[in-house]
Write a protein that holds these residues in place. Structure first.
Motif, short mmCIF file in Angstrom:
data_model
loop_
_atom_site.label_atom_id
_atom_site.label_comp_id
_atom_site.label_asym_id
_atom_site.label_seq_id
_atom_site.Cartn_x
_atom_site.Cartn_y
_atom_site.Cartn_z
N TYR A 113 0.83 -1.20 0.00
CA TYR A 113 0.00 0.00 0.00
C TYR A 113 0.87 1.26 0.00
N ARG A 114 2.12 1.15 0.45
CA ARG A 114 2.99 2.32 0.53
C ARG A 114 3.28 2.94 -0.83
N MET A 115 3.04 2.19 -1.90
CA MET A 115 3.23 2.74 -3.24
C MET A 115 2.11 3.73 -3.60
N VAL A 116 1.05 3.73 -2.79
CA VAL A 116 -0.09 4.62 -3.05
C VAL A 116 -0.31 5.58 -1.90
N LEU A 117 -0.25 5.08 -0.67
CA LEU A 117 -0.57 5.88 0.50
C LEU A 117 0.69 6.36 1.20
N THR A 118 0.59 7.49 1.85
CA THR A 118 1.74 8.09 2.51
C THR A 118 1.80 7.72 3.99
N GLY A 119 0.82 7.04 4.53
CA GLY A 119 0.81 6.69 5.95
C GLY A 119 1.95 5.76 6.29
N GLY A 120 2.49 5.88 7.51
CA GLY A 120 3.63 5.09 7.92
C GLY A 120 3.24 3.82 8.66
N VAL A 121 4.26 3.20 9.31
CA VAL A 121 4.06 1.92 9.98
C VAL A 121 3.12 2.05 11.18
N MET A 122 3.11 3.23 11.82
CA MET A 122 2.23 3.42 12.97
C MET A 122 0.77 3.32 12.55
N GLY A 123 0.44 3.92 11.40
CA GLY A 123 -0.94 3.84 10.92
C GLY A 123 -1.33 2.41 10.59
N ARG A 124 -0.42 1.65 9.97
CA ARG A 124 -0.72 0.26 9.64
C ARG A 124 -0.86 -0.57 10.91
N ARG A 125 -0.01 -0.30 11.90
CA ARG A 125 -0.05 -1.05 13.14
C ARG A 125 -1.39 -0.87 13.85
N LYS A 126 -1.88 0.36 13.88
CA LYS A 126 -3.18 0.62 14.50
C LYS A 126 -4.30 -0.02 13.69
N LEU A 127 -4.14 -0.02 12.37
CA LEU A 127 -5.15 -0.64 11.52
C LEU A 127 -5.21 -2.14 11.77
N PHE A 174 -4.73 8.33 22.77
CA PHE A 174 -4.83 7.87 21.39
C PHE A 174 -6.13 8.41 20.82
N ASP A 175 -6.04 9.51 20.11
CA ASP A 175 -7.22 10.15 19.55
C ASP A 175 -7.73 9.34 18.37
N ASP A 176 -9.06 9.21 18.29
CA ASP A 176 -9.63 8.46 17.18
C ASP A 176 -9.27 9.08 15.83
N ASP A 177 -9.16 10.42 15.79
CA ASP A 177 -8.80 11.07 14.53
C ASP A 177 -7.38 10.71 14.13
N ASP A 178 -6.46 10.68 15.12
CA ASP A 178 -5.08 10.30 14.82
C ASP A 178 -5.00 8.87 14.35
N ASP A 179 -5.94 8.05 14.81
CA ASP A 179 -5.92 6.64 14.47
C ASP A 179 -6.25 6.41 13.00
N ASP A 180 -6.81 7.42 12.33
CA ASP A 180 -7.23 7.26 10.94
C ASP A 180 -6.18 7.76 9.97
N GLU A 181 -4.92 7.60 10.30
CA GLU A 181 -3.84 8.10 9.45
C GLU A 181 -3.93 7.53 8.04
N LEU A 182 -4.05 6.20 7.93
CA LEU A 182 -4.12 5.59 6.60
C LEU A 182 -5.45 5.89 5.91
N VAL A 183 -6.53 5.98 6.69
CA VAL A 183 -7.83 6.33 6.10
C VAL A 183 -7.77 7.72 5.48
N ARG A 184 -7.17 8.65 6.20
CA ARG A 184 -7.03 10.01 5.68
C ARG A 184 -6.17 10.01 4.41
N ALA A 185 -5.08 9.22 4.43
CA ALA A 185 -4.22 9.15 3.26
C ALA A 185 -4.96 8.56 2.07
N ALA A 186 -5.85 7.59 2.33
CA ALA A 186 -6.62 6.97 1.25
C ALA A 186 -7.57 7.97 0.61
#
Length: 613
Positions: A113-127, A174-186
């Motif tokens: 997914y990193r080829m498309v989204l800019t979110g890092g490992v923290m976002g994937r870990r929470k996902l 852990f804010d719910d908004d911060d938890d959506d790092e990859l969602v926001r990137a998508a």
């Protein structure tokens, strides 16, 4: 007309439309044309039909990936897939696993997914945490998703997993908004970032991964740690019976202890999950990449077939002839090796370890250790295992144990885990990238040195910058009466005979093995905030494990080149030792000549005569 155009522009795209658009992006940028062709072929061959919809069932996925029934992890894995397949709309989980949903899930699990989204490992870990979590206080069982444990188009509702918002919030910060790092990137990649304002994603409050589910998944992650993309998981079937299976279960329990006390907590909270993994096991999910890349290799695709030939099944890739672990040890086994690969890349471990020294075979002495280990010019892993010693008032130990305990500082700490029973097995280890050498006035080692515990609790203590007292190897002598091997301790200082100290100098976070290799001591002085090694991120208290050593071994990390180099040095030392043994000083009396050489310390007295260290 203008009003009509305005209405069309303001109408937001549906979830299905955005999901399809994101899946198309992933398909085009995350997979090669050949991989995507294979992916579609595999999906077509596995999919069931219902209401003109093609989708995958839990049992189908488990059989294709060859998930062993004995692990009981199929439902956990399918829950993960069903959640990730709903991305970027977690509120729609569990998703029906159609082709588009599988493309999204596999792209996330293989990290493409990193080829498309800019979110890092923290976002994937929470996902990944959310894909495994449940939101029911009882946590007694996973929520059913249709008959047979699979999601079907008729049974899935867009309400998501059941949520229970009551209960304490242990994930403060852990804010719910911060938890959506990859969602926001998508949404950003799709050009619909404004759509986030109208979403109501499930809250993380009260979410946890049930302990039993996490244990099952950890067992699978240990099993697939060495897996390659075209390896068949069935080739590891020997690890799922007898002693191998018991080792797998025991190792998983040690990993589980890092996350929770199963007798006190029913599951793993997000705060613990996102704290333990980056500190102690950053590579724990690496095996998922190879496992789910199986969808990218179709058995019906044969690149060697010419046009007009009859279709033939693709030939199986050649099996790895070299075993995952070439030698055997009293401590190291495949499960322990997989556990170590959670924090040391598996590319440096699997099929690359060689047993250099084993106390049981080579002798529990620093001389044997030196002769076997010092010639290795590549990283090494030391493992030491033993049984815990109690050190309580009124508890009497035999002479040697009592003498060792008397050399420890008077400030003692309780054991490192809740039971702390005498005789409990403890295992510690050290990873050193530098070669071993004698310690004189300063220690050796580099800032990538790792001190770790494998049993009964998995924990990793990384090197710090407070000081560089990483490793010490000191033989006892007239000026240094208390030798041994230590990690995280200040180097032994030569003293005058009348100033000899009978107390060991222990570092804040340290491991000490006394010179006879009979006893050891691990110290974790959390109050001091660490020394050469950092304190534990999970056990934020002072503890100390004193133990009687039963096994000690050193493994060399490297390939044939390193092994050949060491063999050459061993052969050179053997020739030098033989030459010195046969030397003749010209007196005509060979025995007298040899006695003179022994007096000079050149031969005899357990000296090999060939060390270049």
């Amino acid at each position: 007309m203008g009003q009509s155009l305005s209405d069309e522009r303001s109408a937001p795209p549906s979830h299905d439309e955005l999901t399809k658009e994101l899946a198309d992006k992933f398909a085009q940028k995350c997979f090669t044309s050949l991989e995507l062709y294979s992916f579609k072929d595999v999906f077509k061959s596995l999919a069931d039909h219902e209401h003109q919809v093609r989708y995958l069932k839990e049992g189908t996925v488990a059989r294709f990936l060859e998930i062993p029934d004995v692990l009981g992890v199929s439902a956990v894995l399918f829950q993960m897939l069903s959640y990730l397949g709903a991305f970027p709309f977690p509120e729609d989980a569990p998703a029906v696993l159609g082709l588009e949903q599988m493309v999204i899930a596999v792209a996330i699990l293989t990290e493409r997914y990193r080829m498309v989204l800019t979110g890092g490992v923290m976002g994937r870990r929470k996902l990944l945490f959310k894909s495994l979590a449940v939101y029911d206080r009882s946590l007694s069982e996973m929520h059913p998703r249709g008959r047979g444990g699979h999601a079907s188009p008729a049974s899935v509702q867009p309400s998501g997993f059941a949520i229970d918002d009551s209960g304490g919030n242990e994930d403060a910060g852990f804010d719910d908004d911060d938890d959506d790092e990859l969602v926001r990137a998508a949404f950003d990649s799709l050009g619909y970032i404004s759509a986030l304002e109208h979403r109501s994603p499930p809250t993380l409050h009260g979410a946890m991964i049930p302990a039993d589910n996490w244990r099952k998944l950890v067992m699978l992650l240990l099993l697939i740690a060495p897996l390659d993309a075209q390896d068949s998981l069935s080739t590891y079937s020997k690890r799922l019976s007898g002693d191998e299976l018991e080792n797998l279960k025991a190792t998983a329990d040690c990993v589980l202890q890092s996350f929770l006390d199963v007798e006190r907590a029913p599951g793993v909270k997000l705060s613990r999950f996102t704290t333990v993994i980056p500190a102690s096991m950053p590579f724990i999910f690496n095996g998922l990449t190879a496992l789910f890349e199986h969808f990218l290799f179709s058995k019906n695709l044969d690149l060697h077939r010419h046009t007009g030939d009859k279709p033939q099944p693709a030939s199986k890739p050649p099996e790895q002839t070299q075993p995952l672990l070439e030698d055997t040890g009293s401590i190291m086994n495949l499960s322990i090796l997989s556990q170590i690969s959670f924090f040391i890349p598996g590319s440096s471990l699997f099929r690359r370890l060689r047993l250099l020294y084993s106390g049981g075979e080579d002798g529990f002495s620093m001389g044997s250790f030196e002769s076997k280990v010092f010639n290795w010019r590549a990283p090494t892993i030391l493992l030491v295992s033993g049984t815990r010693l109690l050190d309580e008032p009124g508890h009497v130990h035999p002479g040697p144990a009592s003498a060792f305990l008397a050399t420890l500082p008077s400030q003692r700490f309780p054991p490192g885990n809740t039971s702390g029973d005498e005789g409990e097995r403890v295992t510690f280890g050290v990873y050193l990238s530098q070669t071993w050498k004698h310690t004189h006035r300063e220690c050796f080692g580099a800032d990538d040195t790792l001190l770790f515990q494998l049993q009964p609790v998995h924990d990793v203590f990384r090197a710090s910058t407070v000081n560089k007292d990483y490793a010490s190897f000191t033989k006892p002598s007239a000026s240094v009466p208390m030798g041994g091997i230590s990690f995280g301790c200040p180097p032994p200082q030569p003293t005058q005979a009348y100033r000899r100290s009978s107390i060991l100098s222990l570092g804040p976070v340290s491991l000490v093995l006394e010179d006879s290799f009979e006893f050891g001591c691990f110290t974790h002085n959390y109050t001091s905030q660490g020394g050469a090694f950092q304190t534990s991120v999970t056990r934020k208290y002072d503890f100390q494990d004193r133990f009687e050593i039963s096994s000690i071994e050193v493994w060399g990390c490297g390939g044939d080149e390193e092994a050949e180099h060491q063999a050459e040095r061993w052969a050179w030392e053997a020739r030098e030792a033989e030459a010195r043994r046969k030397i003749n000083l010209g007196t005509g009396d060979i025995e007298a000549d040899r006695a003179l050489l022994e007096m000079a310390g050149l031969v005899g007295a357990n000296r090999s005569g060939g060390s270049m260290a």
